[in-house]
Each structure stands twice: as C-alpha cells, then as structure tokens.
Design a protein around this motif. Structure first.
Motif, PDB file in Angstrom:
ATOM      1  N   SER A 174       0.832  -1.211   0.000  1.00  0.00           N
ATOM      2  CA  SER A 174       0.000   0.000   0.000  1.00  0.00           C
ATOM      3  C   SER A 174       0.864   1.258   0.000  1.00  0.00           C
ATOM      4  CB  SER A 174      -0.933  -0.002   1.212  1.00  0.00           C
ATOM      5  OG  SER A 174      -1.809  -1.104   1.147  1.00  0.00           O
ATOM      6  N   LEU A 175       1.976   1.233   0.738  1.00  0.00           N
ATOM      7  CA  LEU A 175       2.904   2.365   0.709  1.00  0.00           C
ATOM      8  C   LEU A 175       3.526   2.515  -0.674  1.00  0.00           C
ATOM      9  CD1 LEU A 175       4.503   1.845   4.210  1.00  0.00           C
ATOM     10  CD2 LEU A 175       3.363   3.958   3.447  1.00  0.00           C
ATOM     11  N   SER A 176       3.803   1.408  -1.334  1.00  0.00           N
ATOM     12  CA  SER A 176       4.317   1.473  -2.707  1.00  0.00           C
ATOM     13  C   SER A 176       3.326   2.200  -3.607  1.00  0.00           C
ATOM     14  CB  SER A 176       4.596   0.062  -3.245  1.00  0.00           C
ATOM     15  OG  SER A 176       5.617  -0.572  -2.521  1.00  0.00           O
ATOM     16  N   ASP A 177       2.033   1.930  -3.415  1.00  0.00           N
ATOM     17  CA  ASP A 177       1.001   2.636  -4.182  1.00  0.00           C
ATOM     18  C   ASP A 177       1.064   4.141  -3.929  1.00  0.00           C
ATOM     19  OD1 ASP A 177      -0.006   0.303  -5.309  1.00  0.00           O
ATOM     20  OD2 ASP A 177      -1.831   0.269  -4.090  1.00  0.00           O
ATOM     21  N   THR A 215      11.675 -12.990 -12.312  1.00  0.00           N
ATOM     22  CA  THR A 215      12.636 -13.377 -11.278  1.00  0.00           C
ATOM     23  C   THR A 215      13.785 -12.377 -11.114  1.00  0.00           C
ATOM     24  OG1 THR A 215      12.034 -15.695 -11.495  1.00  0.00           O
ATOM     25  CG2 THR A 215      14.168 -15.216 -10.466  1.00  0.00           C
ATOM     26  N   PRO A 216      14.438 -11.914 -12.180  1.00  0.00           N
ATOM     27  CA  PRO A 216      15.537 -10.957 -11.966  1.00  0.00           C
ATOM     28  C   PRO A 216      15.095  -9.679 -11.251  1.00  0.00           C
ATOM     29  CG  PRO A 216      15.641 -11.848 -14.187  1.00  0.00           C
ATOM     30  CD  PRO A 216      14.329 -12.299 -13.595  1.00  0.00           C
ATOM     31  N   LEU A 217      13.944  -9.132 -11.629  1.00  0.00           N
ATOM     32  CA  LEU A 217      13.454  -7.905 -10.996  1.00  0.00           C
ATOM     33  C   LEU A 217      13.048  -8.161  -9.552  1.00  0.00           C
ATOM     34  CD1 LEU A 217      12.589  -4.967 -10.907  1.00  0.00           C
ATOM     35  CD2 LEU A 217      10.445  -5.636 -12.050  1.00  0.00           C
ATOM     36  N   VAL A 218      12.281  -9.201  -9.306  1.00  0.00           N
ATOM     37  CA  VAL A 218      11.829  -9.498  -7.946  1.00  0.00           C
ATOM     38  C   VAL A 218      13.023  -9.792  -7.043  1.00  0.00           C
ATOM     39  CG1 VAL A 218      10.490 -11.116  -6.520  1.00  0.00           C
ATOM     40  CG2 VAL A 218       9.519 -10.217  -8.655  1.00  0.00           C
ATOM     41  N   THR A 219      14.000 -10.508  -7.563  1.00  0.00           N
ATOM     42  CA  THR A 219      15.211 -10.795  -6.785  1.00  0.00           C
ATOM     43  C   THR A 219      15.928  -9.502  -6.422  1.00  0.00           C
ATOM     44  OG1 THR A 219      15.467 -12.967  -7.809  1.00  0.00           O
ATOM     45  CG2 THR A 219      17.425 -12.003  -6.825  1.00  0.00           C
ATOM     46  N   ARG A 220      16.033  -8.562  -7.353  1.00  0.00           N
ATOM     47  CA  ARG A 220      16.651  -7.261  -7.046  1.00  0.00           C
ATOM     48  C   ARG A 220      15.834  -6.492  -6.017  1.00  0.00           C
ATOM     49  NH1 ARG A 220      16.658  -5.849 -12.277  1.00  0.00           N
ATOM     50  NH2 ARG A 220      15.887  -3.767 -11.829  1.00  0.00           N
ATOM     51  N   MET A 221      14.509  -6.544  -6.139  1.00  0.00           N
ATOM     52  CA  MET A 221      13.647  -5.844  -5.182  1.00  0.00           C
ATOM     53  C   MET A 221      13.884  -6.383  -3.769  1.00  0.00           C
ATOM     54  SD  MET A 221      10.187  -5.586  -7.518  1.00  0.00           S
ATOM     55  CE  MET A 221       9.176  -4.556  -6.444  1.00  0.00           C
ATOM     56  N   ILE A 222      13.983  -7.687  -3.650  1.00  0.00           N
ATOM     57  CA  ILE A 222      14.230  -8.298  -2.340  1.00  0.00           C
ATOM     58  C   ILE A 222      15.646  -7.987  -1.862  1.00  0.00           C
ATOM     59  CG2 ILE A 222      14.441 -10.489  -1.096  1.00  0.00           C
ATOM     60  CD1 ILE A 222      12.136 -11.535  -2.952  1.00  0.00           C
ATOM     61  N   ASP A 223      16.623  -8.180  -2.735  1.00  0.00           N
ATOM     62  CA  ASP A 223      18.023  -7.987  -2.368  1.00  0.00           C
ATOM     63  C   ASP A 223      18.317  -6.559  -1.922  1.00  0.00           C
ATOM     64  OD1 ASP A 223      20.856  -8.962  -2.325  1.00  0.00           O
ATOM     65  OD2 ASP A 223      21.066  -7.350  -3.805  1.00  0.00           O
ATOM     66  N   GLN A 224      17.678  -5.578  -2.524  1.00  0.00           N
ATOM     67  CA  GLN A 224      17.978  -4.173  -2.245  1.00  0.00           C
ATOM     68  C   GLN A 224      17.019  -3.512  -1.255  1.00  0.00           C
ATOM     69  OE1 GLN A 224      20.792  -2.537  -3.922  1.00  0.00           O
ATOM     70  NE2 GLN A 224      21.147  -4.741  -4.082  1.00  0.00           N
ATOM     71  N   ARG A 234      21.218   3.488   0.974  1.00  0.00           N
ATOM     72  CA  ARG A 234      21.185   4.556  -0.028  1.00  0.00           C
ATOM     73  C   ARG A 234      20.214   4.166  -1.134  1.00  0.00           C
ATOM     74  NH1 ARG A 234      27.192   5.528  -1.758  1.00  0.00           N
ATOM     75  NH2 ARG A 234      27.110   3.277  -1.865  1.00  0.00           N
ATOM     76  N   SER A 235      19.954   5.100  -1.999  1.00  0.00           N
ATOM     77  CA  SER A 235      19.030   4.865  -3.104  1.00  0.00           C
ATOM     78  C   SER A 235      19.416   3.620  -3.900  1.00  0.00           C
ATOM     79  CB  SER A 235      19.026   6.083  -4.021  1.00  0.00           C
ATOM     80  OG  SER A 235      18.234   5.838  -5.158  1.00  0.00           O
ATOM     81  N   VAL A 288      12.447  -1.123  -7.869  1.00  0.00           N
ATOM     82  CA  VAL A 288      13.337  -1.509  -6.769  1.00  0.00           C
ATOM     83  C   VAL A 288      13.389  -0.400  -5.725  1.00  0.00           C
ATOM     84  CG1 VAL A 288      15.709  -2.166  -6.166  1.00  0.00           C
ATOM     85  CG2 VAL A 288      14.686  -3.010  -8.293  1.00  0.00           C
ATOM     86  N   GLU A 289      13.495   0.843  -6.181  1.00  0.00           N
ATOM     87  CA  GLU A 289      13.560   1.983  -5.264  1.00  0.00           C
ATOM     88  C   GLU A 289      12.210   2.252  -4.602  1.00  0.00           C
ATOM     89  OE1 GLU A 289      15.099   5.330  -3.154  1.00  0.00           O
ATOM     90  OE2 GLU A 289      15.868   3.416  -3.842  1.00  0.00           O
ATOM     91  N   ILE A 290      11.136   2.129  -5.340  1.00  0.00           N
ATOM     92  CA  ILE A 290       9.806   2.311  -4.741  1.00  0.00           C
ATOM     93  C   ILE A 290       9.611   1.309  -3.614  1.00  0.00           C
ATOM     94  CG2 ILE A 290       7.313   2.055  -5.163  1.00  0.00           C
ATOM     95  CD1 ILE A 290       7.892   3.121  -8.046  1.00  0.00           C
ATOM     96  N   PHE A 291       9.936   0.053  -3.873  1.00  0.00           N
ATOM     97  CA  PHE A 291       9.773  -0.994  -2.866  1.00  0.00           C
ATOM     98  C   PHE A 291      10.693  -0.747  -1.666  1.00  0.00           C
ATOM     99  CE2 PHE A 291      10.286  -5.289  -1.115  1.00  0.00           C
ATOM    100  CZ  PHE A 291       8.961  -5.619  -0.932  1.00  0.00           C
TER     101      PHE A 291
END
Length: 182
Positions: free
Chosen positions: A37-40, A96-105, A110-111, A119-122
């Motif tokens: 919801s915060l991402s929204d 998978t590559p995007l979701v993995t980056r979202m989780i990893d970061q 920092r940004s 990735v930054e929104i999440f």
C-alpha cells in the motif's frame, strides 16, 4: 487493487507458509499489506499501481519470508530463492531478476535507483514501515501512514523484529544486521 482484494491475494500467496509463520502470520501479512500500500502511495508514474503489478505482489510476499522459513536473520538469499521458485511455478519466471533485485535491495541504506524504479519504490515503502514513518516518509504523510496502520495493524511485527535483532546480536555480535547494504 482495493484493500479487500489485496488482502485475499496476499493471504492466498502466504498460505503455504502458515505453519512456519505461526503466531507471526498476521503481523507479517499486515507488514506486507502496508509495504504494498505504501508502494502505491509512493509511485508517481503512469501505468498500473504497484498493488496491481505482479512483481510488487511477489516481492511483498517473499521479501522477509526467509526469516521464518530458513530460521535466520540473514534472510535475503532464502527469501529470493522462495520468490524464484514461486515465480517459476506460477508461470512468471521472467519476473525473477526484478523481484530478486527488489528483495536484495530492500534494506539498502542509499538509493537503489531512480524514484520511479520498482526496486527503489519498494525499498522506500519497506523503509517507511520498518521505521514506522519516523526517519523518512518519501512524500507519504503521517496521517496516510497512520491510516494504513489502522487498516493493517502492527500485530507485534516491530516487537518481533526487535526480538530477532537482539537474538542475532547475541549470537553474531560482529554481524548483527547482515541484511543491510550500503
């Protein structure tokens, strides 16, 4: 996605791990709901809201799940692995590559990219919730965050994080927060 439909979808996705989440199930579910919801609220670009995007739903569900499934506070890799298996099993392996980056970061200090990068929104959304909107709100008002916590109560989530963090500090004093990234 409206909050009732979002809750049903998150509950459905978390169901296979109910036993591992145990008494923390509601706390974790509500954290996931607040982060999405915060991402929204943070997303400003055109296109569908994060709550309507499969990469945000997958990252939201799996980003911290390794805490419970792998029994560790060094949970990024186990969470990424769970997400990858789920995405593959649900015909979404291209994410998978995007979701993995979202989780990893998501605990990067920092940004992690431009303000409109998923990735930054999440990362920003998770930071707001973990910090309970105290340190940074990235344009989300205190009243908006308060409304989310009323709709999706903490249910002991932050207390559990403190307990897990204290245990990690006790057992790994030289690596107390392995999930933080510069």
């Amino acid at each position: 996605m409206d909050s009732t439909a979002l809750r049903k979808e998150i509950d459905r996705r978390l169901e296979p791990w109910s036993a591992q989440l145990g008494p923390d199930r509601v706390a974790y579910t509500n954290h996931v709901l607040r982060v999405i919801s915060l991402s929204d609220l943070i997303a400003k670009g055109p296109g569908p809201a994060p709550s309507d995007r499969p990469e945000f739903l997958a990252a939201g569900v799996f980003h911290d799940l390794g805490i419970w499934t792998a029994g560790t506070f060094d949970y990024l890799a186990p969470s990424e692995e769970l997400a990858g298996h789920w995405l593959e099993g649900n015909g979404q392996s291209e994410l998978t590559p995007l979701v993995t980056r979202m989780i990893d970061q998501h605990h990067k200090l920092r940004s992690a990219g431009d303000a409109d990068d998923p990735v930054e929104i999440f990362r920003r959304a998770d930071a707001i919730d973990v910090e309970m909107a105290v340190l940074g709100r990235f344009g989300v008002s205190r009243s908006a965050y308060r409304a989310l916590t009323e709709e999706f109560p903490d249910a002991g989530f932050h207390r559990r994080l403190l307990q897990l963090g204290a245990e990690r500090l006790r057992t790994h004093p030289f690596s107390p927060l392995p999930v933080l990234k510069w």
